[in-house]
Motif scaffolding. Sequence first.
Motif, PDB file in Angstrom:
ATOM      1  N   MET A   3     -60.425 -16.208 -63.771  1.00  0.00           N
ATOM      2  CA  MET A   3     -60.661 -17.535 -63.195  1.00  0.00           C
ATOM      3  C   MET A   3     -60.498 -17.477 -61.683  1.00  0.00           C
ATOM      4  SD  MET A   3     -58.990 -21.216 -64.267  1.00  0.00           S
ATOM      5  CE  MET A   3     -57.416 -21.040 -63.460  1.00  0.00           C
ATOM      6  N   GLY A   4     -61.326 -18.205 -60.978  1.00  0.00           N
ATOM      7  CA  GLY A   4     -61.320 -18.195 -59.531  1.00  0.00           C
ATOM      8  C   GLY A   4     -60.139 -18.927 -58.930  1.00  0.00           C
ATOM      9  N   LYS A   5     -60.055 -18.857 -57.612  1.00  0.00           N
ATOM     10  CA  LYS A   5     -58.994 -19.491 -56.848  1.00  0.00           C
ATOM     11  C   LYS A   5     -59.647 -20.203 -55.666  1.00  0.00           C
ATOM     12  CE  LYS A   5     -54.407 -18.127 -55.142  1.00  0.00           C
ATOM     13  NZ  LYS A   5     -53.579 -16.951 -54.761  1.00  0.00           N
ATOM     14  N   ALA A   6     -59.560 -21.542 -55.633  1.00  0.00           N
ATOM     15  CA  ALA A   6     -60.287 -22.338 -54.641  1.00  0.00           C
ATOM     16  C   ALA A   6     -59.476 -22.454 -53.351  1.00  0.00           C
ATOM     17  CB  ALA A   6     -60.591 -23.719 -55.211  1.00  0.00           C
ATOM     18  N   ILE A   7     -59.903 -21.708 -52.325  1.00  0.00           N
ATOM     19  CA  ILE A   7     -59.195 -21.620 -51.056  1.00  0.00           C
ATOM     20  C   ILE A   7     -59.986 -22.339 -49.961  1.00  0.00           C
ATOM     21  CG2 ILE A   7     -58.227 -20.056 -49.331  1.00  0.00           C
ATOM     22  CD1 ILE A   7     -56.946 -19.760 -52.090  1.00  0.00           C
ATOM     23  N   VAL A   8     -59.302 -23.152 -49.153  1.00  0.00           N
ATOM     24  CA  VAL A   8     -59.946 -23.757 -47.982  1.00  0.00           C
ATOM     25  C   VAL A   8     -60.070 -22.658 -46.935  1.00  0.00           C
ATOM     26  CG1 VAL A   8     -59.780 -25.488 -46.156  1.00  0.00           C
ATOM     27  CG2 VAL A   8     -59.061 -26.059 -48.485  1.00  0.00           C
ATOM     28  N   ASN A   9     -61.305 -22.212 -46.733  1.00  0.00           N
ATOM     29  CA  ASN A   9     -61.587 -20.998 -45.978  1.00  0.00           C
ATOM     30  C   ASN A   9     -62.152 -21.273 -44.587  1.00  0.00           C
ATOM     31  OD1 ASN A   9     -61.931 -18.205 -45.605  1.00  0.00           O
ATOM     32  ND2 ASN A   9     -64.015 -18.274 -46.388  1.00  0.00           N
ATOM     33  N   GLN A  20     -62.549 -31.806 -55.485  1.00  0.00           N
ATOM     34  CA  GLN A  20     -62.253 -31.618 -56.906  1.00  0.00           C
ATOM     35  C   GLN A  20     -63.433 -30.931 -57.606  1.00  0.00           C
ATOM     36  OE1 GLN A  20     -62.065 -35.078 -59.729  1.00  0.00           O
ATOM     37  NE2 GLN A  20     -59.892 -34.543 -59.825  1.00  0.00           N
ATOM     38  N   ILE A  21     -64.643 -31.343 -57.253  1.00  0.00           N
ATOM     39  CA  ILE A  21     -65.842 -30.722 -57.817  1.00  0.00           C
ATOM     40  C   ILE A  21     -65.922 -29.247 -57.414  1.00  0.00           C
ATOM     41  CG2 ILE A  21     -68.374 -30.678 -57.676  1.00  0.00           C
ATOM     42  CD1 ILE A  21     -68.175 -33.795 -57.376  1.00  0.00           C
ATOM     43  N   ALA A  22     -65.668 -28.972 -56.135  1.00  0.00           N
ATOM     44  CA  ALA A  22     -65.705 -27.588 -55.654  1.00  0.00           C
ATOM     45  C   ALA A  22     -64.706 -26.721 -56.406  1.00  0.00           C
ATOM     46  CB  ALA A  22     -65.409 -27.558 -54.152  1.00  0.00           C
ATOM     47  N   GLU A  23     -63.506 -27.260 -56.607  1.00  0.00           N
ATOM     48  CA  GLU A  23     -62.475 -26.518 -57.338  1.00  0.00           C
ATOM     49  C   GLU A  23     -62.937 -26.186 -58.755  1.00  0.00           C
ATOM     50  OE1 GLU A  23     -57.984 -27.133 -59.168  1.00  0.00           O
ATOM     51  OE2 GLU A  23     -59.207 -28.839 -58.537  1.00  0.00           O
ATOM     52  N   LEU A  24     -63.530 -27.154 -59.430  1.00  0.00           N
ATOM     53  CA  LEU A  24     -63.981 -26.940 -60.811  1.00  0.00           C
ATOM     54  C   LEU A  24     -65.076 -25.881 -60.880  1.00  0.00           C
ATOM     55  CD1 LEU A  24     -64.005 -30.659 -62.031  1.00  0.00           C
ATOM     56  CD2 LEU A  24     -62.387 -28.863 -62.694  1.00  0.00           C
ATOM     57  N   ALA A  78     -67.700 -37.034 -39.102  1.00  0.00           N
ATOM     58  CA  ALA A  78     -67.888 -36.088 -40.203  1.00  0.00           C
ATOM     59  C   ALA A  78     -66.846 -34.984 -40.143  1.00  0.00           C
ATOM     60  CB  ALA A  78     -69.284 -35.475 -40.152  1.00  0.00           C
ATOM     61  N   GLY A  79     -66.506 -34.474 -41.316  1.00  0.00           N
ATOM     62  CA  GLY A  79     -65.626 -33.317 -41.423  1.00  0.00           C
ATOM     63  C   GLY A  79     -66.103 -32.439 -42.561  1.00  0.00           C
ATOM     64  N   ALA A  80     -65.866 -31.140 -42.456  1.00  0.00           N
ATOM     65  CA  ALA A  80     -66.352 -30.208 -43.481  1.00  0.00           C
ATOM     66  C   ALA A  80     -65.323 -29.126 -43.768  1.00  0.00           C
ATOM     67  CB  ALA A  80     -67.666 -29.576 -43.026  1.00  0.00           C
ATOM     68  N   PHE A  81     -65.240 -28.757 -45.041  1.00  0.00           N
ATOM     69  CA  PHE A  81     -64.442 -27.612 -45.489  1.00  0.00           C
ATOM     70  C   PHE A  81     -65.380 -26.616 -46.158  1.00  0.00           C
ATOM     71  CE2 PHE A  81     -59.987 -29.656 -46.490  1.00  0.00           C
ATOM     72  CZ  PHE A  81     -59.867 -30.043 -45.160  1.00  0.00           C
ATOM     73  N   VAL A  82     -65.168 -25.340 -45.927  1.00  0.00           N
ATOM     74  CA  VAL A  82     -65.742 -24.305 -46.781  1.00  0.00           C
ATOM     75  C   VAL A  82     -64.659 -23.910 -47.769  1.00  0.00           C
ATOM     76  CG1 VAL A  82     -66.670 -21.975 -46.924  1.00  0.00           C
ATOM     77  CG2 VAL A  82     -67.319 -23.453 -45.014  1.00  0.00           C
ATOM     78  N   VAL A  83     -64.947 -24.093 -49.051  1.00  0.00           N
ATOM     79  CA  VAL A  83     -63.991 -23.753 -50.109  1.00  0.00           C
ATOM     80  C   VAL A  83     -64.508 -22.500 -50.814  1.00  0.00           C
ATOM     81  CG1 VAL A  83     -62.789 -24.558 -52.170  1.00  0.00           C
ATOM     82  CG2 VAL A  83     -63.431 -26.196 -50.392  1.00  0.00           C
ATOM     83  N   SER A  84     -63.681 -21.451 -50.822  1.00  0.00           N
ATOM     84  CA  SER A  84     -64.138 -20.147 -51.305  1.00  0.00           C
ATOM     85  C   SER A  84     -63.266 -19.598 -52.423  1.00  0.00           C
ATOM     86  CB  SER A  84     -64.141 -19.136 -50.145  1.00  0.00           C
ATOM     87  OG  SER A  84     -65.025 -19.519 -49.130  1.00  0.00           O
ATOM     88  N   ASN A  85     -63.877 -18.789 -53.237  1.00  0.00           N
ATOM     89  CA  ASN A  85     -63.179 -18.059 -54.290  1.00  0.00           C
ATOM     90  C   ASN A  85     -62.654 -16.758 -53.693  1.00  0.00           C
ATOM     91  OD1 ASN A  85     -62.308 -16.690 -56.526  1.00  0.00           O
ATOM     92  ND2 ASN A  85     -64.226 -16.803 -57.653  1.00  0.00           N
ATOM     93  N   ILE A  86     -61.350 -16.739 -53.362  1.00  0.00           N
ATOM     94  CA  ILE A  86     -60.742 -15.559 -52.749  1.00  0.00           C
ATOM     95  C   ILE A  86     -59.576 -15.128 -53.640  1.00  0.00           C
ATOM     96  CG2 ILE A  86     -59.674 -14.587 -50.687  1.00  0.00           C
ATOM     97  CD1 ILE A  86     -61.016 -16.780 -49.058  1.00  0.00           C
TER      98      ILE A  86
END
Length: 321
Positions: free
Chosen positions: A1-7, A121-125, A162-170
């Motif tokens: 299972m992945g790990k949702a990191i604010v990258n 929450q969607i990105a994490e899922l 506006a604000g943005a996060f890149v959420v990555s599987n690390i």
Amino acid sequence: MGKAIVNGVGSYVPSTVITNNDLEKLMDTSHEWISTRTGIHERRVIGSTENTSDLAYKASLLALEDSGLTPEDIDLIVVATETPDHMFPPVATRLQTLLGCRTIGAYDVHSTCVGFISALQIAELYINTDKVNHVLVVGADALSKIVDYTERSTAILFADGAGAFVVSNIMDSKSEGIIDSTIHSDGQYYKDLYVIGDPNGSDNSKPKIKMNGNKIFKLAVNSMSTSVKGLLKKNKLHYDEIDWLIPHQANQRIIDAIARNLEFPSKKVISNIKYYGNNSAATIPLAFAVARREGKIKKGDRIVLTAFGGGLIWGSLIFQY
């Protein structure tokens, strides 16, 4: 299972500033009246040639640069907004082509001021089920398009940004990433905060924000406080283990009341509403980006996000940066 990191993190606000003194010329109000009741001194608004997608694009470029990734690396785009350029298509699809991403999935989340938490929450899922590796999550709103500048109760609050996060599987990251989140709604308060009007109508029938301010204030404080308490309890976390609380930037008095309810020290609460006002889905990522730029937020910090908006919708999210 992945790990949702604010990258990666980025933010953008338009260059045009409307101060409280500017609003004094448009309506019966004063800088003192506005600042005392809201904590806001100024707000940013888009120009006549700008759209929500422009705000989202500029914030996303900075988030991608911060992450060290390119547009081609992104597997999914989720944009939280209440003010799309058009009724359809989604802002996310416009953003996808502006950035030059592959023909990936791209869609908008219509979840008012809680939209950014919903999108995270969607990105994490997606990441936890190993469907994607990198998700671009954006909160962007141009609320000046639906503000009635003759109605003091709403005109003093709302703004654009506006604000943005890149959420990555690390997998090998030392960060816990997104730890948990929760979203709730109660439609019985639907008419206490909504937009009335016809997007295609005459000037007199253009969309305008309507709000029952006193009721919204109480609902916002109670729901966000309860949401944070419940999420921390569920995850067996104490307030001392949280480095920062970032509430939706709706009103400084609401932010202060939430901190008191949670017995959370004000020095650990992020607020930038004084300079940016309430830009709906953009407030949380914008507040995060500004606080990080100021050297407050650092890698390894545990952060609680909480928001409340029309619907009525509310929710919270815990993550380690």
